[in-house]
Design a protein around this motif. Structure first.
Motif, PDB file in Angstrom:
ATOM      1  N   VAL A 128     122.004 -75.465 -29.968  1.00 20.13           N
ATOM      2  CA  VAL A 128     122.892 -75.031 -28.852  1.00 20.13           C
ATOM      3  C   VAL A 128     123.402 -74.041 -28.561  1.00 20.13           C
ATOM      4  CG1 VAL A 128     125.314 -74.746 -28.897  1.00 20.13           C
ATOM      5  CG2 VAL A 128     123.592 -76.549 -30.418  1.00 20.13           C
ATOM      6  N   LYS A 129     122.865 -73.744 -26.486  1.00 19.84           N
ATOM      7  CA  LYS A 129     123.190 -72.664 -26.034  1.00 19.84           C
ATOM      8  C   LYS A 129     124.237 -71.693 -26.585  1.00 19.84           C
ATOM      9  CE  LYS A 129     121.074 -70.853 -22.712  1.00 19.84           C
ATOM     10  NZ  LYS A 129     120.665 -70.744 -21.557  1.00 19.84           N
ATOM     11  N   HIS A 130     124.060 -70.697 -26.767  1.00 20.96           N
ATOM     12  CA  HIS A 130     125.286 -69.770 -27.152  1.00 20.96           C
ATOM     13  C   HIS A 130     125.003 -69.245 -26.517  1.00 20.96           C
ATOM     14  CE1 HIS A 130     128.862 -68.191 -29.425  1.00 20.96           C
ATOM     15  NE2 HIS A 130     128.217 -68.202 -30.356  1.00 20.96           N
ATOM     16  N   GLY A 131     126.021 -68.420 -25.241  1.00 24.26           N
ATOM     17  CA  GLY A 131     125.675 -67.390 -24.586  1.00 24.26           C
ATOM     18  C   GLY A 131     124.830 -67.242 -23.733  1.00 24.26           C
ATOM     19  N   ASP A 132     123.654 -66.358 -24.199  1.00 27.56           N
ATOM     20  CA  ASP A 132     122.277 -66.539 -23.214  1.00 27.56           C
ATOM     21  C   ASP A 132     121.449 -66.671 -24.011  1.00 27.56           C
ATOM     22  OD1 ASP A 132     123.800 -65.356 -20.899  1.00 27.56           O
ATOM     23  OD2 ASP A 132     122.787 -63.721 -21.783  1.00 27.56           O
ATOM     24  N   GLU A 133     121.021 -67.265 -25.648  1.00 24.68           N
ATOM     25  CA  GLU A 133     120.354 -67.773 -26.745  1.00 24.68           C
ATOM     26  C   GLU A 133     120.272 -68.919 -27.123  1.00 24.68           C
ATOM     27  OE1 GLU A 133     120.029 -65.517 -29.881  1.00 24.68           O
ATOM     28  OE2 GLU A 133     122.616 -65.379 -30.267  1.00 24.68           O
ATOM     29  N   TRP A 134     119.427 -69.693 -27.784  1.00 25.52           N
ATOM     30  CA  TRP A 134     119.048 -71.096 -27.917  1.00 25.52           C
ATOM     31  C   TRP A 134     119.361 -71.403 -29.659  1.00 25.52           C
ATOM     32  CZ3 TRP A 134     119.654 -76.041 -25.814  1.00 25.52           C
ATOM     33  CH2 TRP A 134     119.908 -75.495 -24.650  1.00 25.52           C
ATOM     34  N   VAL A 135     120.096 -71.842 -30.442  1.00 21.98           N
ATOM     35  CA  VAL A 135     120.208 -71.922 -31.683  1.00 21.98           C
ATOM     36  C   VAL A 135     120.323 -73.295 -32.403  1.00 21.98           C
ATOM     37  CG1 VAL A 135     122.383 -71.909 -33.397  1.00 21.98           C
ATOM     38  CG2 VAL A 135     122.556 -69.752 -31.418  1.00 21.98           C
ATOM     39  N   ASP A 136     119.731 -72.918 -33.916  1.00 23.60           N
ATOM     40  CA  ASP A 136     119.362 -74.368 -33.959  1.00 23.60           C
ATOM     41  C   ASP A 136     120.297 -74.352 -35.113  1.00 23.60           C
ATOM     42  OD1 ASP A 136     116.172 -74.144 -33.956  1.00 23.60           O
ATOM     43  OD2 ASP A 136     115.885 -72.791 -34.744  1.00 23.60           O
ATOM     44  N   VAL A 137     120.568 -75.669 -34.926  1.00 21.49           N
ATOM     45  CA  VAL A 137     121.446 -76.789 -35.235  1.00 21.49           C
ATOM     46  C   VAL A 137     120.990 -77.263 -36.764  1.00 21.49           C
ATOM     47  CG1 VAL A 137     123.453 -78.819 -35.651  1.00 21.49           C
ATOM     48  CG2 VAL A 137     123.356 -77.423 -33.547  1.00 21.49           C
ATOM     49  N   GLU A 138     121.008 -76.617 -37.645  1.00 23.35           N
ATOM     50  CA  GLU A 138     120.234 -77.214 -39.297  1.00 23.35           C
ATOM     51  C   GLU A 138     121.015 -78.342 -39.549  1.00 23.35           C
ATOM     52  OE1 GLU A 138     117.368 -75.661 -39.878  1.00 23.35           O
ATOM     53  OE2 GLU A 138     117.465 -73.717 -38.788  1.00 23.35           O
ATOM     54  N   PRO A 139     119.736 -79.738 -40.186  1.00 22.41           N
ATOM     55  CA  PRO A 139     120.516 -80.645 -40.751  1.00 22.41           C
ATOM     56  C   PRO A 139     120.665 -80.517 -41.997  1.00 22.41           C
ATOM     57  CG  PRO A 139     118.438 -80.573 -40.086  1.00 22.41           C
ATOM     58  CD  PRO A 139     118.486 -79.416 -39.729  1.00 22.41           C
ATOM     59  N   ILE A 140     122.446 -80.885 -42.365  1.00 23.04           N
ATOM     60  CA  ILE A 140     123.229 -80.172 -43.519  1.00 23.04           C
ATOM     61  C   ILE A 140     123.183 -81.819 -44.200  1.00 23.04           C
ATOM     62  CG2 ILE A 140     125.473 -79.859 -44.548  1.00 23.04           C
ATOM     63  CD1 ILE A 140     125.527 -77.403 -42.151  1.00 23.04           C
TER      64      ILE A 140
END
Length: 373
Positions: A262-274
């Motif tokens: 997911v794009k958050h601000g200027d960085e890409w963040v992993d969506v860790e499977p829960i």
């Protein structure tokens, strides 16, 4: 020298390669299973796209996570307001969140994932009966890359699409592949209940009546999609799905093979499977209707070299109407002289025409209907 030039490497014919791949109906899973050690050129993305792929976190970086929200207080008279605030904060800052205690039994989640995997694991000759690229054909469609002929580079995924509402494109139950029929019908029913609850919370977060989003028709258009992202021998040269935004409300179930970012601000963040959690995001239409109180954000899926395929099942909830007489725009209740409408009104045919012309992209429709450019 002229003779040497005559024997130069022939010009690459991308459309020829795309057409041959499409007509083979084997999908990327078929390519992966054929034992290839390098991906076809049509899947290789531009240096600009590849350079933007997030590098692994260093040990000194702080790892961010999208918000995790417990829905168990949905019916609590004393704690529901806290839930509304959590949803509002998550949707206004991230556009994405994960939910637990959502009411869908774990066996249903497991069976849904296993059934979609079972469909994609079927022999080519069985799956190919459902293969189609006719945008006008609805009901049930299996294909690889919705925008295969329009995208500059193909992405590493196959998809099963099943329209569940409205009535006109809805798949007949007997037309849904038998290997996943019962599970898709159950998943649609369960995910709709979750979406109905979330739409209530989103409405209340804007300070409008709980039924507002539902009454606009966000449960009247439903599309279930089962993606498969198989093993990729060169994941650094392609992507699972390119960066894009969705349209309405999306409820996602994924197995434990990651890759969503997911794009958050200027960085890409992993969506860790829960385990047991669902991932939820809002799309461009909700951003427009909320007058930017909620945001639709870019997301993508990375290609991976893991032998286990990533399986994801989504229900896309959208307006069911295709009438050009119904106009949508920022809710009047949210507007004032101090907070004017940021978008003009639009019709769903206008939205769909933009999607057909642009395919998977980021925010083109939002930009199109902005009142101030």
């Amino acid at each position: 020298m002229a003779a040497a030039a005559d024997h130069a490497t022939p010009t690459y014919d991308r459309m020829k390669e795309v057409k041959e791949f499409d007509e083979s109906k084997i999908g990327v899973k078929g390519l992966a299973e054929s034992g290839i050690t390098s991906i076809p050129r049509m899947f290789i993305h531009s240096p600009e796209t590849l350079s933007d792929l997030k590098k692994p976190y260093s040990q000194t970086c702080t790892k961010k996570n999208i918000p995790l929200i417990d829905l168990s207080h949905f019916n609590s008279p004393t704690k529901r307001h806290q839930l509304v605030e959590q949803i509002r904060d998550a949707t206004s800052t991230w556009g994405f969140f994960q939910v637990i205690n959502h009411g869908i039994p774990k066996p249903v989640l497991d069976e849904t994932i296993n059934a979609i995997k079972a469909f994609h694991d079927q022999p080519h000759e069985v799956k190919s009966k459902f293969y189609n690229r006719d945008n006008d054909k609805q009901g049930v469609v299996y294909s690889s890359n919705y925008d295969l002929y329009r995208a500059k580079a193909a992405s590493w995924h196959d998809s099963l699409l099943v329209w569940m509402a409205p009535e006109a494109p809805r798949a007949k139950e007997e037309d849904i592949p038998e290997v996943c029929r019962k599970e898709i019908v159950a998943w649609e029913s369960h995910s709709t209940k979750v979406a109905e609850a979330l739409l209530e919370l989103l409405s209340e977060g804007l300070g409008v009546e709980a039924e507002r989003f539902k009454n606009l028709g966000f449960l009247e258009g439903k599309l279930v999609v089962g993606h498969c992202y198989p093993y990729c021998p060169q994941p650094d040269l392609t992507v699972g799905i390119t960066s894009h935004t969705d349209s309405g409300l999306t409820v996602l179930l994924q197995n434990q093979v990651g890759g969503l970012q997911v794009k958050h601000g200027d960085e890409w963040v992993d969506v860790e499977p829960i385990p047991g959690a669902l991932t939820v995001n809002i799309g461009d239409i909700i951003q427009i209707i909320s007058n930017d109180n909620y945001i639709s954000v870019e997301h993508r899926v990375l290609a991976k070299a893991s032998k286990e395929a990533r399986i994801s099942i989504l229900t896309f909830f959208n307006m069911g109407t295709t009438a050009d007489s119904n106009y949508f725009g920022p809710l009047p209740e949210l507007l004032s002289p101090d907070k004017p409408a940021l978008y003009r009104k639009f019709t769903m045919p206008e939205f769909y025409e933009n999607f057909i012309n642009n395919g998977l992209d980021s925010k083109s429709f939002v930009e199109k209907v902005k009142t101030v450019k």
